[in-house]
Design an enzyme around this catalytic site. Structure first.
Site, PDB file in Angstrom:
ATOM      1  N   GLU A   1       0.579  -1.086  -0.027  1.00  0.00           N
ATOM      2  CA  GLU A   1       0.179   0.120  -0.030  1.00  0.00           C
ATOM      3  C   GLU A   1       0.960   1.492  -0.205  1.00  0.00           C
ATOM      4  OE1 GLU A   1      -3.985  -1.863   1.820  1.00  0.00           O
ATOM      5  OE2 GLU A   1      -2.571  -0.967   3.221  1.00  0.00           O
TER       6      GLU A   1
ATOM      7  N   GLU B   1     -12.586  -2.561  11.877  1.00  0.00           N
ATOM      8  CA  GLU B   1     -12.467  -2.016  11.288  1.00  0.00           C
ATOM      9  C   GLU B   1     -13.120  -2.466   9.814  1.00  0.00           C
ATOM     10  OE1 GLU B   1      -9.479  -2.152   8.776  1.00  0.00           O
ATOM     11  OE2 GLU B   1      -9.572  -1.194   7.006  1.00  0.00           O
TER      12      GLU B   1
ATOM     13  N   ASP C   1      -8.363  -8.842   4.056  1.00  0.00           N
ATOM     14  CA  ASP C   1      -8.178  -8.041   4.455  1.00  0.00           C
ATOM     15  C   ASP C   1      -9.653  -8.365   5.905  1.00  0.00           C
ATOM     16  OD1 ASP C   1      -7.445  -5.770   5.964  1.00  0.00           O
ATOM     17  OD2 ASP C   1      -7.416  -4.190   4.800  1.00  0.00           O
TER      18      ASP C   1
HETATM   19  C1  BDP Z   1      -5.935  -2.558   6.230  1.00  0.00           C
HETATM   20  C2  BDP Z   1      -6.195  -0.804   6.908  1.00  0.00           C
HETATM   21  C3  BDP Z   1      -5.138   0.405   6.165  1.00  0.00           C
HETATM   22  C4  BDP Z   1      -3.866  -0.273   6.906  1.00  0.00           C
HETATM   23  C5  BDP Z   1      -3.929  -1.594   6.321  1.00  0.00           C
HETATM   24  C6  BDP Z   1      -2.430  -2.417   6.648  1.00  0.00           C
HETATM   25  O1  BDP Z   1      -7.519  -0.072   5.892  1.00  0.00           O
HETATM   26  O2  BDP Z   1      -5.596   1.341   6.951  1.00  0.00           O
HETATM   27  O3  BDP Z   1      -2.562   0.142   6.732  1.00  0.00           O
HETATM   28  O4  BDP Z   1      -4.904  -2.183   6.377  1.00  0.00           O
HETATM   29  O5  BDP Z   1      -3.259  -3.818   7.791  1.00  0.00           O
HETATM   30  O6  BDP Z   1      -7.452  -3.396   6.598  1.00  0.00           O
HETATM   31  O7  BDP Z   1      -1.420  -2.236   6.906  1.00  0.00           O
END
Ligand code: BDP
Length: 724
Positions: free
Chosen positions: A309, A411, A383
């Site tokens: 990301e 989340e 996720d």
């Molecule tokens: C996702 C989240 C994000 C996190 C990412 C992570 O939306 O905010 O940074 O995972 O785990 O679930 O790195």
């Protein structure tokens, strides 16, 4: 008569403490007076004296907790003595700290309990009745103390105690996704509890209460900062602050960890590169690590999110994840620190199913990590969805310790407001059988090291803690912090038994109410799956904040788009992950792979995760997929309605403040469950072109209405604007 009764009841309530006003700050460490007179007498007789063998900081913490707790539970604190002089002593210590403990015949039993284990025994000391809490190290004594208190709190018997316990997983950590500016990524409980602005001089009293709560459930690590890391935390200015937090947590057995931003040598060190094989970069990290240990001698190590990301990482320099992890490992090893290297990696430039990417990247690296690296794997391959199959890396890396990453903060599961007990979720994942070394190779046994004989073991929970008075955004979210700690200690523990403990310690010991609240907890996970993502649907939440439904969303990046995940069209719905599709199913060991790949054997809970099926496809219930979706969405709402009714029945046993908060949130949850159902069904109906059977509630509005509902992008408390 009526009036006298009423006054008496009110007095009792006041004295009994069961219905005192409460904002949830005390978590499960409330210690209200034991209301049953016979039990109170028995407990008082068992706790007349407190004999603390030793004076280390951790033993002092145990003593203080016993004093606070017993004062609350019994009405007065036991006298603190240096030797046992009457019946009813509680004796705590280690063989090293206490001659009295040394004199007891417990040496053999202690040997098997390691550094953190403890035993609790009813004994006679010079003819007097006593309860001994003993351990090899002081931290074990503290854990044993909390276990003994749990007995009092849950109104268990104190007779003939012969308990011992030790954690099955070594590193049990909370990952705080907290930023240095005080915001919390995916935090729904206010601001960060770490008050960076006032540290190092200002020490919030919360730090100690946080430590107590964690020690009470065996959590022994805290990663203070967000995985999307800011290099500034590694500057001397911030390290001084970190050291102060570490000092407060240390007596409670909690080590501090930090997230390391891969590009820190460039950002802080002025180097031109962060290449993990570059000698200057390696030296920079080594010096940085030495600098940290000079301030925090028991620093735990780093958590690293790299090449995920948009985060920098070793692949920016054509190096592997192992090269990156090993660089940190080499810098940490002489100090005893570890690297928790995250496997949550995916890229939209890689033209493959997102859920396959972590396995594809990490499996070939098995065996190439240093001894002090753990690869941290999310519970599922996507996720933290309401339901996913377990992550296929579990069981697939025999030579690399894999640690579990659970998400406590919900989340994707209603965040602060929806009542969802994650104990059931995590139990499902931990009990899943990977078949890595034949039947019985459960995920729990992979991460506790049994299956592959991992030298190191760990489990992390993405924290739901913030500055709210109730710590976690809602009264019931506290249960998830609790359940995480208890399952981290024993990943084979029972979600139901853990729920019982939590209810008894947090709300009431009254059997009828315990049963009612337990029912709510245990129903809640399946309810949220049903009203959000039934039958294996996933990631159909609104973009960005992930609150509320948006199955229609189609983003520039396919791998973050709901439409990419559900693949609904007029022919059918679901993601084909069998050999005719992405073949992600092949990442699982036989027979898991075959069970999921085959329509005849795939559990309907993950049907649409692995298969694209026609709307008319018959599910095991005999209903078509469409009808089954309608059924599930409605079942989810029905469960929430039932939870509301159940909650109403426990009113007399719960203080007004917490009762009202929960009732208010359940109201929101029901409304939003309906929102989910109506938005999802009106959307999918465009493709299925099948009716919602008349026996069900019909959506109140057309699809366009649901598509217009917006929530604040940075949703951290305010409600979405028009929830029908
Ligand atoms: C996702 C989240 C994000 C996190 C990412 C992570 O939306 O905010 O940074 O995972 O785990 O679930 O790195």
């Amino acid at each position: 008569m009526m009036r006298t009764l009423f006054v008496a009841a009110a007095m009792l309530a006041l004295l009994g403490g069961s219905a005192r006003a409460d904002d949830g700050y005390d978590l499960w460490l409330r210690y209200p007076r034991v209301s049953d007179p016979a039990l109170l007498a028995e407990y008082r007789a068992a706790a007349t004296q407190l004999v603390v063998g030793g004076d280390g900081p951790t033993l002092r913490a145990a003593r203080d907790e016993l004093t606070t707790a017993l004062t609350g539970l019994l009405g007065s604190a036991p006298a603190v003595r240096t030797s046992v002089t009457t019946d009813g002593a509680i004796v705590i210590g280690t063989p090293r700290s206490s001659a009295l403990i040394r004199s007891l015949p417990i040496a053999a039993e202690l040997r098997g309990l390691g550094r953190e284990g403890y035993l609790i025994r009813s004994v006679r000391i010079a003819g007097r009745r006593a309860i001994v809490v003993a351990a090899n190290e002081e931290i074990g004594v503290l854990y044993g103390t909390f276990a003994l208190l749990r007995r009092f709190q849950t109104q268990g018997s104190l007779r003939d105690l012969a308990l011992h316990d030790a954690p099955k997983i070594a590193l049990r950590v909370l990952d705080h996704w907290d930023n240095l500016d005080g915001s919390v990524e995916r935090g729904y409980a206010g601001r960060s509890i770490w008050r960076w602005d006032s540290l190092p001089a200002g020490i919030s009293p919360r730090y100690r209460d946080y430590a107590r709560a964690n020690a009470s459930i065996g959590i022994n690590g805290a990663v203070l900062t967000n995985v999307n890391a800011n290099a500034r935390v590694l500057t001397p200015e911030y390290l001084d602050k970190v050291a102060v937090v570490a000092n407060v947590l240390r007596p409670y057995g909690i080590r501090v960890y930090l997230t390391a931003r891969f590009s820190a040598p460039i950002e802080l060190g002025g180097l031109k590169t962060a290449d993990p094989l570059d000698p200057a970069v390696r030296q920079w990290w080594k010096s940085k690590v030495d600098e940290i240990y000079a301030r925090v001698p028991d620093f735990g190590g780093f958590v690293v999110k790299a090449n995920s990301e948009g985060q920098p990482g070793p692949q920016d320099y054509k190096r592997t994840h192992a090269d990156g992890a090993n660089m940190f490992a080499d810098a940490l090893t002489s100090h005893g620190g570890v690297v928790m290297w995250r496997a949550f990696v995916y890229s939209n430039e890689v033209p493959t199913d997102r859920v396959k990417q972590a396995y594809d990247e990490f499996k070939p690296l098995d065996g190439s990590f240093r001894e002090n690296v753990l690869v941290q794997v999310k519970s599922g391959p996507l996720d933290f969805q309401p339901r996913e199959p377990f992550h296929p890396l579990f069981g697939a890396m025999p030579k690399t310790p894999l640690m579990m990453e659970f998400q406590i903060t919900k989340e994707y599961l209603g965040q602060d407001t929806h009542l969802v007990y994650m104990g059931s979720y995590w139990e499902e994942v931990l009990r899943a059988d990977t078949y890595a070394a034949g039947k019985g190779s459960t995920v729990a046994k992979v991460i506790d090291g049994t299956v592959h004989h991992y030298a190191r073991t760990g489990i992390a929970g993405v924290s739901n803690i913030g500055s709210d008075r109730n710590w976690t955004g809602s009264q019931f979210n506290e249960a998830n912090w609790y359940a995480f700690g208890r399952l981290a200690w024993n990943p084979e523990g029972s979600a139901r038994a853990i729920a019982d403990e939590w209810i008894r310690m947090t709300f009431t010991n009254s059997p009828a109410e315990v049963a009612s609240i337990r029912l709510m907890l245990l129903q809640s996970r399946e309810a949220v799956v049903n009203y959000m993502t039934p039958l294996g649907l996933a990631h159909i939440m609104a973009t960005g904040h992930h609150y509320g439904p948006a199955p229609w969303a189609r983003l520039a990046r396919a791998d973050q788009s709901p439409t990419y995940y559900h693949r609904a069209d007029t022919l059918g719905v679901g993601f084909d992950r069998t050999a005719t599709g992405s073949n992600a199913v092949a990442q699982y060991a036989v027979p898991v792979r075959d069970r999921y790949a085959n329509l005849a054997t795939v559990p309907d809970s993950v049907l649409l995760w692995f298969h694209h099926v026609p709307w008319t496809y018959k599910t095991p219930s005999g209903r078509t997929v469409w009808d089954e979706l309608v059924f599930r969405y409605n079942a989810g709402i029905d469960t929430v309605r039932a939870m509301r009714k159940t909650w109403a029945t426990v009113k007399p046993a719960v203080d007004a403040e917490r009762f009202a908060e929960v009732a208010g949130f359940l109201d929101i949850q029901e409304r939003e469950a309906r929102w989910w159902r109506d938005a999802a069904l009106t959307y999918f109906q465009q493709f299925s072109r099948m009716p919602i059977p008349a026996t069900y509630e019909q959506p109140a509005h057309p699809l366009a209405y649901y598509q217009r509902i917006t929530c604040p992008a940075n949703r951290n408390k305010p409600r979405c604007d028009v929830v029908p």
